[in-house]
Write a protein that holds these residues in place. Structure first.
Motif, PDB file in Angstrom:
ATOM      1  N   VAL A  54       0.817  -1.216   0.000  1.00 13.11           N
ATOM      2  CA  VAL A  54       0.000   0.000   0.000  1.00 13.11           C
ATOM      3  C   VAL A  54       0.851   1.267   0.000  1.00 13.11           C
ATOM      4  N   PRO A  55       1.887   1.387   0.853  1.00  9.40           N
ATOM      5  CA  PRO A  55       2.742   2.576   0.743  1.00  9.40           C
ATOM      6  C   PRO A  55       3.434   2.679  -0.613  1.00  9.40           C
ATOM      7  N   THR A  58       0.951   3.946  -3.061  1.00  6.55           N
ATOM      8  CA  THR A  58       0.675   5.359  -2.781  1.00  6.55           C
ATOM      9  C   THR A  58       1.765   6.243  -3.376  1.00  6.55           C
ATOM     10  N   ALA A  61       1.437   6.276  -7.108  1.00  9.26           N
ATOM     11  CA  ALA A  61       0.332   7.142  -7.539  1.00  9.26           C
ATOM     12  C   ALA A  61       0.766   8.595  -7.596  1.00  9.26           C
ATOM     13  N   GLU A  87      -7.641   1.951   3.845  1.00  6.33           N
ATOM     14  CA  GLU A  87      -6.425   2.180   3.066  1.00  6.33           C
ATOM     15  C   GLU A  87      -6.733   2.263   1.565  1.00  6.33           C
ATOM     16  N   SER A  90      -8.418   5.536   0.597  1.00  9.95           N
ATOM     17  CA  SER A  90      -7.406   6.595   0.581  1.00  9.95           C
ATOM     18  C   SER A  90      -6.540   6.498  -0.669  1.00  9.95           C
ATOM     19  N   LEU A  91      -6.136   5.284  -1.011  1.00  8.01           N
ATOM     20  CA  LEU A  91      -5.289   5.074  -2.182  1.00  8.01           C
ATOM     21  C   LEU A  91      -6.034   5.407  -3.472  1.00  8.01           C
ATOM     22  N   ILE A  94      -6.017   9.234  -3.657  1.00 11.34           N
ATOM     23  CA  ILE A  94      -4.705   9.792  -3.981  1.00 11.34           C
ATOM     24  C   ILE A  94      -4.357   9.574  -5.451  1.00 11.34           C
ATOM     25  N   SER A  95      -4.753   8.423  -5.985  1.00 12.62           N
ATOM     26  CA  SER A  95      -4.427   8.084  -7.375  1.00 12.62           C
ATOM     27  C   SER A  95      -5.395   8.695  -8.385  1.00 12.62           C
TER      28      SER A  95
END
Length: 300
Positions: A54-55, A58, A61, A87, A90-91, A94-95
């Motif tokens: 996930v990080p 992120t 992205a 998560e 949020s991702l 952000i993307s």
């Protein structure tokens, strides 16, 4: 239908030491999607660097604009639907709505014991996935969810504002057995397979194609049972695990031949691993880039 070409970038490099540049290059090369494994560690990489999915996604992205991003695959082995949903929302935000969740039952590798538990049996993994996927579907689609199940619970779990992609980000369900295929037909926007693992060591390419043809037949049945048109489901082949796993990246012609045979079966997306020298995914980077830039035009 044209064939999409995507890649998997394993998260084994520091972001400042080749990690960032790989994701940027994937976009430059024109890949449809760049995925990464959602594992805590994996096989021969266990004793070396390995970063979280996930990080990593992120960060990817933040440095790309058009490239779709995703996991191949996330599993219940160390994930919980409530925290994962937060998560993913949020991702997705952000993307700008470029995230696909590849999801499957997981296996008996390092992820299965990292939290201190005994590995689950195949039946237990299937049982958990059968509860995990519908709950995650709700968590990504509804503002508030309460649920009490056999394996998972949620109490007034809030997920506002939800995904940019509506009604939620797409699921790519990895499955070959009847229960997993049922989940793919019911909840998936895509289906993922790596072929028949029983053929990995001693099978032939012809046997692999026949096994995949059989998986398509079972997927078709599952879709019919769910009242769904098979054509509405993307079909994704993650390469590197079939008997002829090394051949497709030996040359552009070899890849076009491999991809064409699998496109005829009905696959709509082929995923190739970013080359990693001295590993199961070793390949000539120049050939890899040639495939990325030229294969799609030949496949139509």
């Amino acid at each position: 239908m044209s064939l999409r070409l995507s890649t998997v970038i394993l998260p084994y490099r520091r972001w400042s030491e080749g990690g960032r540049s790989a994701w940027l290059r994937a976009e430059q090369l024109g890949f449809h999607t760049a995925y990464t494994y959602d594992h805590l560690s994996w096989r021969s990489f266990r004793d070396g660097p390995w970063f979280g999915a996930v990080p990593t996604l992120t960060a990817a992205a933040g440095v790309t604009e058009r490239l779709h991003l995703g996991t191949l695959v996330t599993s219940p082995n160390f994930r919980h639907p409530v925290t994962l949903a937060k998560e993913l929302i949020s991702l997705d935000d952000i993307s700008g709505g470029r995230i696909t969740l590849g999801i499957g039952a997981g296996g008996t590798g390092f992820d299965a014991t990292a939290l201190g538990q005994e590995p689950w049996s195949p039946r237990e993994r299937a049982d958990r996935l059968a509860e995990f996927v519908p709950l995650l579907d709700r968590l990504l689609s509804e503002d508030a969810v309460s649920y009490e199940g056999r394996f998972y619970s949620a109490h007034e779990a809030r997920n506002i504002p939800g995904c940019i992609q509506r009604p939620r980000l797409p699921f790519a369900v990895a499955a070959t057995g009847p229960r997993g295929l049922k989940l793919a037909a019911r909840y998936g926007q895509a289906w993922v397979t790596t072929g028949d693992p029983k053929l990995y060591e001693s099978g032939t390419p012809e046997q692999s194609v026949e096994a995949l043809r059989g998986q398509f037949a079972k997927l078709s049945e599952a879709c019919a049972d769910a009242g769904r048109d098979l054509a509405g489901l993307e079909k994704v082949l993650l390469t590197g695990f079939t008997p002829d796993r090394a051949r497709p990246l030996q040359s552009l012609d070899a890849f076009v031949d491999f991809a064409g045979r699998h496109q005829e079966l009905g696959f709509t997306e082929i995923v190739i691993h970013w080359p990693i020298q001295d590993s199961d995914f070793a390949a000539d980077e120049k050939v890899f880039e040639q495939i990325a830039m030229e294969a799609a035009a030949q496949l139509g």
